[in-house]
Scaffold this active site. Structure first.
Site, PDB file in Angstrom:
ATOM      1  N   ASN A   1       0.874  -1.171   0.000  1.00 15.31           N
ATOM      2  CA  ASN A   1       0.000   0.000   0.000  1.00 15.31           C
ATOM      3  C   ASN A   1       0.915   1.225   0.000  1.00 15.31           C
ATOM      4  O   ASN A   1       1.509   1.554   1.023  1.00 15.31           O
ATOM      5  CB  ASN A   1      -0.875  -0.048   1.267  1.00 15.31           C
ATOM      6  CG  ASN A   1      -1.832   1.130   1.357  1.00 15.31           C
ATOM      7  OD1 ASN A   1      -1.778   2.051   0.535  1.00 15.31           O
ATOM      8  ND2 ASN A   1      -2.688   1.114   2.345  1.00 15.31           N
TER       9      ASN A   1
ATOM     10  N   LYS B   1       3.454   0.667   3.000  1.00 22.00           N
ATOM     11  CA  LYS B   1       3.079  -0.318   4.024  1.00 22.00           C
ATOM     12  C   LYS B   1       3.084  -1.677   3.357  1.00 22.00           C
ATOM     13  O   LYS B   1       2.649  -1.793   2.201  1.00 22.00           O
ATOM     14  CB  LYS B   1       1.644  -0.038   4.505  1.00 22.00           C
ATOM     15  CG  LYS B   1       1.573   0.770   5.758  1.00 22.00           C
ATOM     16  CD  LYS B   1       0.217   0.611   6.416  1.00 22.00           C
ATOM     17  CE  LYS B   1      -0.634   1.826   6.206  1.00 22.00           C
ATOM     18  NZ  LYS B   1      -1.960   1.778   6.722  1.00 22.00           N
TER      19      LYS B   1
ATOM     20  N   ARG C   1      -2.628  -2.146  -3.361  1.00 22.14           N
ATOM     21  CA  ARG C   1      -3.821  -1.344  -3.154  1.00 22.14           C
ATOM     22  C   ARG C   1      -3.772  -0.170  -4.123  1.00 22.14           C
ATOM     23  O   ARG C   1      -2.773   0.560  -4.156  1.00 22.14           O
ATOM     24  CB  ARG C   1      -3.849  -0.827  -1.726  1.00 22.14           C
ATOM     25  CG  ARG C   1      -5.026   0.083  -1.508  1.00 22.14           C
ATOM     26  CD  ARG C   1      -4.882   0.912  -0.290  1.00 22.14           C
ATOM     27  NE  ARG C   1      -6.070   1.721  -0.112  1.00 22.14           N
ATOM     28  CZ  ARG C   1      -6.078   2.871   0.544  1.00 22.14           C
ATOM     29  NH1 ARG C   1      -4.969   3.331   1.081  1.00 22.14           N
ATOM     30  NH2 ARG C   1      -7.179   3.557   0.661  1.00 22.14           N
TER      31      ARG C   1
ATOM     32  N   HIS D   1     -12.942   2.813   0.242  1.00 25.39           N
ATOM     33  CA  HIS D   1     -12.949   1.805   1.330  1.00 25.39           C
ATOM     34  C   HIS D   1     -13.657   0.529   0.882  1.00 25.39           C
ATOM     35  O   HIS D   1     -14.178  -0.223   1.728  1.00 25.39           O
ATOM     36  CB  HIS D   1     -13.660   2.323   2.592  1.00 25.39           C
ATOM     37  CG  HIS D   1     -12.975   3.443   3.296  1.00 25.39           C
ATOM     38  ND1 HIS D   1     -13.648   4.500   3.863  1.00 25.39           N
ATOM     39  CD2 HIS D   1     -11.665   3.684   3.524  1.00 25.39           C
ATOM     40  CE1 HIS D   1     -12.787   5.333   4.424  1.00 25.39           C
ATOM     41  NE2 HIS D   1     -11.565   4.867   4.217  1.00 25.39           N
TER      42      HIS D   1
ATOM     43  N   GLY E   1     -12.563   5.320  10.505  1.00 25.50           N
ATOM     44  CA  GLY E   1     -11.144   5.477  10.829  1.00 25.50           C
ATOM     45  C   GLY E   1     -10.789   6.932  10.676  1.00 25.50           C
ATOM     46  O   GLY E   1     -11.639   7.806  10.865  1.00 25.50           O
TER      47      GLY E   1
ATOM     48  N   ARG F   1     -11.189  15.832   7.315  1.00 29.12           N
ATOM     49  CA  ARG F   1     -12.000  16.199   6.132  1.00 29.12           C
ATOM     50  C   ARG F   1     -13.406  16.610   6.551  1.00 29.12           C
ATOM     51  O   ARG F   1     -13.979  16.027   7.467  1.00 29.12           O
ATOM     52  CB  ARG F   1     -12.097  14.995   5.181  1.00 29.12           C
ATOM     53  CG  ARG F   1     -10.819  14.725   4.447  1.00 29.12           C
ATOM     54  CD  ARG F   1     -10.889  13.449   3.633  1.00 29.12           C
ATOM     55  NE  ARG F   1      -9.861  12.527   4.042  1.00 29.12           N
ATOM     56  CZ  ARG F   1      -9.816  11.234   3.738  1.00 29.12           C
ATOM     57  NH1 ARG F   1     -10.763  10.696   3.002  1.00 29.12           N
ATOM     58  NH2 ARG F   1      -8.829  10.481   4.155  1.00 29.12           N
TER      59      ARG F   1
ATOM     60  N   ASP G   1      -7.142  12.999  15.958  1.00 27.75           N
ATOM     61  CA  ASP G   1      -7.163  11.663  16.565  1.00 27.75           C
ATOM     62  C   ASP G   1      -8.293  11.606  17.594  1.00 27.75           C
ATOM     63  O   ASP G   1      -8.323  12.393  18.535  1.00 27.75           O
ATOM     64  CB  ASP G   1      -5.803  11.382  17.223  1.00 27.75           C
ATOM     65  CG  ASP G   1      -5.688   9.926  17.644  1.00 27.75           C
ATOM     66  OD1 ASP G   1      -6.611   9.434  18.335  1.00 27.75           O
ATOM     67  OD2 ASP G   1      -4.689   9.293  17.290  1.00 27.75           O
ATOM     68  N   PHE G   2      -9.196  10.649  17.383  1.00 22.29           N
ATOM     69  CA  PHE G   2     -10.389  10.588  18.238  1.00 22.29           C
ATOM     70  C   PHE G   2     -10.055  10.360  19.704  1.00 22.29           C
ATOM     71  O   PHE G   2     -10.797  10.769  20.579  1.00 22.29           O
ATOM     72  CB  PHE G   2     -11.332   9.483  17.741  1.00 22.29           C
ATOM     73  CG  PHE G   2     -12.108   9.901  16.536  1.00 22.29           C
ATOM     74  CD1 PHE G   2     -13.329  10.537  16.674  1.00 22.29           C
ATOM     75  CD2 PHE G   2     -11.616   9.683  15.259  1.00 22.29           C
ATOM     76  CE1 PHE G   2     -14.045  10.945  15.568  1.00 22.29           C
ATOM     77  CE2 PHE G   2     -12.323  10.090  14.150  1.00 22.29           C
ATOM     78  CZ  PHE G   2     -13.543  10.722  14.293  1.00 22.29           C
TER      79      PHE G   2
ATOM     80  N   GLU H   1      -7.983  -5.150   5.207  1.00 23.08           N
ATOM     81  CA  GLU H   1      -7.895  -4.858   3.776  1.00 23.08           C
ATOM     82  C   GLU H   1      -6.748  -5.630   3.122  1.00 23.08           C
ATOM     83  O   GLU H   1      -6.848  -6.054   1.973  1.00 23.08           O
ATOM     84  CB  GLU H   1      -7.727  -3.341   3.579  1.00 23.08           C
ATOM     85  CG  GLU H   1      -9.010  -2.593   3.912  1.00 23.08           C
ATOM     86  CD  GLU H   1      -8.829  -1.114   4.191  1.00 23.08           C
ATOM     87  OE1 GLU H   1      -8.296  -0.778   5.280  1.00 23.08           O
ATOM     88  OE2 GLU H   1      -9.194  -0.300   3.337  1.00 23.08           O
TER      89      GLU H   1
HETATM   90  P1  AMP Z   1      -7.654   3.986  11.061  1.00 20.46           P
HETATM   91  O1  AMP Z   1      -7.663   5.022   9.976  1.00 20.46           O
HETATM   92  O2  AMP Z   1      -8.613   2.860  10.819  1.00 20.46           O
HETATM   93  O3  AMP Z   1      -6.279   3.511  11.433  1.00 20.46           O
HETATM   94  O4  AMP Z   1      -8.236   4.719  12.375  1.00 20.46           O
HETATM   95  C1  AMP Z   1      -7.550   5.761  12.981  1.00 20.46           C
HETATM   96  C2  AMP Z   1      -8.496   6.476  13.931  1.00 20.46           C
HETATM   97  O5  AMP Z   1      -9.021   5.561  14.897  1.00 20.46           O
HETATM   98  C3  AMP Z   1      -7.776   7.570  14.715  1.00 20.46           C
HETATM   99  O6  AMP Z   1      -8.505   8.780  14.664  1.00 20.46           O
HETATM  100  C4  AMP Z   1      -7.783   7.060  16.123  1.00 20.46           C
HETATM  101  O7  AMP Z   1      -7.933   8.049  17.045  1.00 20.46           O
HETATM  102  C5  AMP Z   1      -8.993   6.161  16.169  1.00 20.46           C
HETATM  103  N1  AMP Z   1      -8.795   5.204  17.275  1.00 20.46           N
HETATM  104  C6  AMP Z   1      -7.905   4.217  17.352  1.00 20.46           C
HETATM  105  N2  AMP Z   1      -7.997   3.601  18.563  1.00 20.46           N
HETATM  106  C7  AMP Z   1      -8.969   4.255  19.264  1.00 20.46           C
HETATM  107  C8  AMP Z   1      -9.535   4.120  20.572  1.00 20.46           C
HETATM  108  N3  AMP Z   1      -9.110   3.199  21.430  1.00 20.46           N
HETATM  109  N4  AMP Z   1     -10.524   4.971  20.923  1.00 20.46           N
HETATM  110  C9  AMP Z   1     -10.953   5.913  20.084  1.00 20.46           C
HETATM  111  N5  AMP Z   1     -10.453   6.091  18.838  1.00 20.46           N
HETATM  112  C10 AMP Z   1      -9.479   5.270  18.429  1.00 20.46           C
END
Ligand code: AMP
Length: 398
Positions: free
Chosen positions: A7, A14, A91, A180, A210, A241, A283-284, A384
């Site tokens: 990827n 990756k 990918r 996706h 994500g 976004r 970042d959530f 994926e």
């Molecule tokens: P991805 O693009 O699938 O790798 O997802 C990344 C996103 O998932 C980031 O914004 C992370 O903050 C969120 N994330 C990963 N682990 C957690 C968690 N334990 N609680 C809340 N959000 C998470």
């Protein structure tokens, strides 16, 4: 059969080497800052210590060479020689209308991929560079392209057409494509297994939440609508976004802020979403903890995010005239019980009911609905890379 899955981003690569006899990951890793100062690689071989190195990687070709060297290395390698790699699965973000399935890459395919680059200028050129780097390093190994868009090529015209002058679709192929696709395809198949029902009999809404995020309506195993569009900017609010907004906002901001159209689109892509509203982070985890600490804008960002996911689920339940299960996947969907509970809270009218104890789960497949709930709520880790490896194997077996 061993398959190398790649990827490639504009400055990253990756990879995973997967043994298809048992679908075990033999090694995985990441090269970052390709073509920039401080290039580095992290290589994680199964059952051995990680190997990290900082070394110049002027191009993706150098990165691929480094990956291959790591895979055959005496101490952190996992195969005796690169002849053990039977194929590479890549990918590719955008396949336009040309690719409804994965394909073996040949000159004609590469030409078509270059044409699709117009539709994904941030992603496809890097994917093509990765393919060419592998062709150079592994000249006799088949290269396969797996597209983020192909799963959505089953969308009906009413779902993919924008209400714009039709000639723009005819001349420029401006329409909804969706992304996706490998993730939505994988989790919908896993959901059918978890529910013990044939996928052909199921109406599913898959929420890939994500850093990028999209929702997909899957009827009988086929994508019938999805929230991302011509580009991955449409739909949900995301990490950075903006997702859906009034198109007139573009010229309004250009005028008020004295920005070019491209500069505003950059704001839509990189400074908006959860980051833009909260002012905290994309970042959530950071945003959730800021909200828990009383940060009102962080809470507003989360509220807006959950609300929009729930609206799309409702929209897609209507599009399919019903829904049997809602799937949560990717970083937030797999890890955040709060996000799942909040989104499901909007959906009780559909028959979604959460069992809080069952929802207390991270990173593994689970049905977290209350007993007897009419619509099942599932969390399913996406994979994926495995989809790319499976498609690659299937094409080789043919
Ligand atoms: P991805 O693009 O699938 O790798 O997802 C990344 C996103 O998932 C980031 O914004 C992370 O903050 C969120 N994330 C990963 N682990 C957690 C968690 N334990 N609680 C809340 N959000 C998470």
């Amino acid at each position: 059969m061993k398959i190398l899955v790649l990827n490639c981003g504009s400055s990253s690569l990756k990879y995973q080497l997967i043994d298809m006899s048992n679908e075990n990951v033999l090694a995985k890793g990441l090269c970052e800052r390709i073509g920039i100062d401080g290039s580095n690689m992290k290589h994680s071989p199964a059952g051995k210590d990680d190997y990290k190195v900082e070394t110049p990687m002027p191009s993706h070709k150098d990165a691929v060479k480094l990956v291959l060297d790591a895979l055959v290395d005496g101490s952190h390698g996992v195969i005796a020689n690169i002849g053990e790699i039977n194929a590479c699965g890549h990918r590719v973000v955008h396949g336009g209308e040309d690719f409804a399935q994965s394909v073996v890459i040949c000159d004609k395919v590469k030409k078509a991929l270059e044409t699709c680059s117009q539709l994904a200028p941030l992603h496809n050129p890097a994917n093509i560079i990765g393919i060419e780097a592998c062709e150079a390093q592994l000249p006799n190994v088949p290269q396969i392209a797996v597209f983020d868009t192909s799963f959505h090529q089953t969308m009906p015209e009413k779902a993919y057409l924008y209400a714009l002058p039709y000639e723009y679709y005819e001349k420029h192929k401006i329409r909804k494509y969706g992304f996706h696709g490998t993730s939505h395809r994988y989790v919908s198949q896993e959901a059918a297994k978890l529910l013990g029902k044939p996928i052909e009999s199921l109406k599913l809404v898959s929420c890939h939440l994500g850093n990028g995020a999209s929702v997909c309506a899957i009827d009988g195993g086929k994508s019938v609508d999805t929230s991302m569009g011509l580009t991955p900017l449409e739909g949900l609010a995301m990490g950075t976004r903006c997702g859906d907004l009034d198109p007139a906002v573009l010229t309004f901001i250009m005028d008020k802020e004295g920005l070019s159209a491209q500069a505003v689109v950059d704001v839509f892509n990189k400074k908006s979403g959860v980051l833009g509203v909260s002012g905290v982070s994309s970042d959530f985890r950071d945003v959730e903890s800021a909200a828990a600490g009383g940060n009102a804008r962080a809470q507003a960002a989360l509220d807006l995010y959950y609300y929009r996911v729930a609206k799309y689920v409702g929209e897609y339940a209507a599009a399919m005239n019903g829904v049997d299960a809602i799937i949560f996947t990717a970083g937030l969907g797999e890890n955040s019980k709060d996000a799942r509970a909040k989104i499901c809270g909007y959906l009780s009218y559909l028959g979604v009911e959460v069992d809080s104890a069952k929802n207390d789960v991270r990173g593994k497949a689970a049905d977290f609905s209350a007993d007897g709930a009419k619509v099942r709520a599932l969390t399913i880790p996406t994979n994926e890379e495995l989809v790319i490896a499976r498609d690659t194997k299937e094409l080789l077996d043919k």
